[in-house]
Motif scaffolding. Structure first.
Motif, short mmCIF file in Angstrom:
data_model
loop_
_atom_site.label_atom_id
_atom_site.label_comp_id
_atom_site.label_asym_id
_atom_site.label_seq_id
_atom_site.Cartn_x
_atom_site.Cartn_y
_atom_site.Cartn_z
N ASP A 53 -0.52 65.50 -12.62
CA ASP A 53 -1.03 66.90 -12.44
C ASP A 53 -0.51 67.94 -13.63
OD1 ASP A 53 -2.39 69.27 -11.68
OD2 ASP A 53 -0.74 69.57 -10.08
N GLY A 54 0.73 67.86 -13.79
CA GLY A 54 1.23 68.53 -15.11
C GLY A 54 0.70 68.16 -16.53
N MET A 55 0.20 66.99 -16.58
CA MET A 55 -0.04 66.34 -17.96
C MET A 55 -1.70 66.68 -18.14
SD MET A 55 2.10 65.20 -19.75
CE MET A 55 1.24 64.20 -20.92
N LEU A 56 -2.45 66.45 -16.96
CA LEU A 56 -3.83 66.21 -17.09
C LEU A 56 -4.69 67.60 -16.58
CD1 LEU A 56 -4.33 62.74 -15.48
CD2 LEU A 56 -4.16 63.36 -18.03
N THR A 57 -4.04 68.66 -16.17
CA THR A 57 -4.64 69.78 -15.82
C THR A 57 -5.43 70.49 -17.02
OG1 THR A 57 -3.28 70.35 -14.11
CG2 THR A 57 -4.38 72.29 -14.83
N GLU A 58 -5.04 70.48 -18.02
CA GLU A 58 -5.48 71.17 -19.34
C GLU A 58 -6.39 70.15 -20.02
OE1 GLU A 58 -2.18 71.57 -21.97
OE2 GLU A 58 -1.29 73.04 -20.73
N CYS A 59 -6.64 68.90 -19.30
CA CYS A 59 -7.75 67.82 -19.68
C CYS A 59 -9.01 68.02 -18.87
CB CYS A 59 -7.09 66.58 -19.82
SG CYS A 59 -5.54 66.32 -21.04
N GLY A 60 -9.13 68.91 -18.00
CA GLY A 60 -10.17 68.98 -17.19
C GLY A 60 -10.24 68.42 -15.83
N PHE A 61 -8.95 68.07 -15.58
CA PHE A 61 -8.58 67.69 -13.95
C PHE A 61 -8.21 68.50 -13.16
CE2 PHE A 61 -8.36 64.01 -16.59
CZ PHE A 61 -8.47 62.87 -15.84
N PHE A 62 -8.67 68.35 -11.73
CA PHE A 62 -8.09 69.52 -10.95
C PHE A 62 -7.60 68.84 -9.66
CE2 PHE A 62 -9.28 72.21 -7.22
CZ PHE A 62 -8.48 73.31 -7.77
N ARG A 63 -6.63 69.26 -9.14
CA ARG A 63 -6.20 68.65 -7.83
C ARG A 63 -6.88 69.19 -6.69
NH1 ARG A 63 0.40 67.73 -7.27
NH2 ARG A 63 0.39 66.35 -5.13
N VAL A 64 -7.68 68.63 -6.14
CA VAL A 64 -8.44 69.03 -5.02
C VAL A 64 -7.83 68.81 -3.69
CG1 VAL A 64 -10.80 68.64 -6.09
CG2 VAL A 64 -9.63 66.84 -4.84
N HIS A 65 -6.97 68.21 -3.61
CA HIS A 65 -6.16 67.77 -2.34
C HIS A 65 -4.87 67.25 -2.65
CE1 HIS A 65 -5.19 65.52 1.24
NE2 HIS A 65 -6.11 66.32 1.77
N HIS A 66 -3.59 67.73 -2.09
CA HIS A 66 -2.30 67.37 -2.33
C HIS A 66 -2.08 65.80 -2.68
CE1 HIS A 66 -1.29 64.78 1.43
NE2 HIS A 66 -2.08 65.47 1.97
N ALA A 67 -3.20 65.08 -2.08
CA ALA A 67 -2.99 63.46 -2.50
C ALA A 67 -4.05 63.24 -3.64
CB ALA A 67 -3.17 62.80 -1.25
N SER A 68 -4.75 64.11 -4.07
CA SER A 68 -5.98 63.54 -5.15
C SER A 68 -6.03 64.44 -6.27
CB SER A 68 -7.31 63.46 -4.48
OG SER A 68 -7.24 62.72 -3.41
N LEU A 69 -6.45 64.04 -7.53
CA LEU A 69 -6.29 64.80 -8.84
C LEU A 69 -7.47 64.24 -9.37
CD1 LEU A 69 -5.13 66.77 -11.10
CD2 LEU A 69 -4.14 64.55 -12.05
N ILE A 70 -8.70 65.01 -9.41
CA ILE A 70 -9.84 64.36 -9.83
C ILE A 70 -10.22 64.76 -11.44
CG2 ILE A 70 -10.84 64.12 -7.77
CD1 ILE A 70 -12.84 66.48 -8.46
N ASN A 71 -10.98 64.15 -12.24
CA ASN A 71 -11.53 64.52 -13.31
C ASN A 71 -12.79 65.04 -13.21
OD1 ASN A 71 -12.70 64.53 -16.13
ND2 ASN A 71 -11.78 62.44 -16.83
N MET A 72 -12.83 66.46 -13.45
CA MET A 72 -14.35 67.12 -13.31
C MET A 72 -15.51 66.68 -14.20
SD MET A 72 -13.15 69.63 -11.45
CE MET A 72 -14.14 71.17 -11.41
#
Length: 251
Positions: free
Chosen positions: A191-210
């Motif tokens: 989450d810390g690495m990929l948020t700036e790359c267009g990812f979003f943590r939609v759930h505490h257990a899931s981080l998706i590529n928009m």
């Protein structure tokens, strides 16, 4: 013996590291102490070291600038830094070692053991090239991750990651081509690495590529359908923020 150079603009930093290495790492032979990046480059060309302890933050030229100027190189690198959180995260994901000042003896010995293994086996220079490429990307966005695997290192394009799913202390990366990678890092790290790359943590257990969203289905929180067919729930508390991002992507 491992022929080694220390490059650090702070005299105290150089001397403290030198004393620790002499006391706790007998396999290391310190061949030179350098106070600037330019001096370090000269000694690297002259001595052809196996290993370089390299400070990240230095006047005029950083440790990354030094590596860029060298172009190709055959030695291993252990970065030394007092701060720069982004650099630390990038180093972690590019399979490089780093030491925080003041240097912890256990961490020093661990880093030296890993360097010894890489020197013995060679063939891992791509991890440095990946790091330099990541650090040069505008706004700190990553283009490629070097992911530690059981038998080496796997390099994956960030855009090929469809989503990341928490699995205890591990993270399962779901990639295009119906591929999966189980990585011994938790979802918070990604989450810390990929948020700036267009990812979003939609759930505490899931981080998706928009970029890989095919459809959003309304509901209490709703869920997304990704391009590979996976359904991923959106938590209620993340719904409003997620829909705001979704609208931006659609415009």
């Amino acid at each position: 013996m491992i022929k080694t150079i220390i490059i650090d603009d702070e005299a105290d930093g150089r001397e403290t590291l030198l004393l620790s290495i002499r006391k706790y790492c007998p396999e290391i032979e310190i061949s030179a102490l350098c106070s600037t990046a330019d001096e370090g480059i000269g000694m690297i060309h002259k001595l052809q070291p196996d290993l370089v302890f390299l400070d990240i933050q230095m006047p005029h030229k950083s440790g990354f600038n030094l590596l860029e100027e060298l172009g190709g190189f055959d030695f291993e690198v252990i970065f030394v830094t007092a701060h720069d959180r982004y650099a630390i995260r990038a180093i972690k994901f590019s399979a490089l070692d780093y030491l925080l000042k003041p240097v912890d003896v256990d961490e020093l010995q661990k880093a030296v053991r890993k360097a010894r293994e890489r020197i013995d086996h060679k063939g891992l220079r791509n991890n440095y090239e990946s790091l330099l490429k990541n650090m040069k990307h505008p706004a700190g966005r990553l283009e490629k991750l070097a992911i530690p695997a059981f038998d080496g290192i796997v390099f994956e394009k960030v855009d090929d990651i469809i989503y990341c799913k928490a699995d205890g202390n591990y993270t399962n990366l779901v990639l295009i081509g119906k591929r999966n990678l189980l990585v011994s890092k938790n979802l918070k790290d990604f989450d810390g690495m990929l948020t700036e790359c267009g990812f979003f943590r939609v759930h505490h257990a899931s981080l998706i590529n928009m970029k890989h969203i095919k459809k959003y289905v309304k509901g209490e929180g709703g869920y997304v359908i990704l391009e590979d067919g996976h359904h991923v729930d959106v938590s209620r508390r993340k719904k409003e923020q997620f829909l705001g991002l979704l609208n931006k992507v659609g415009n």
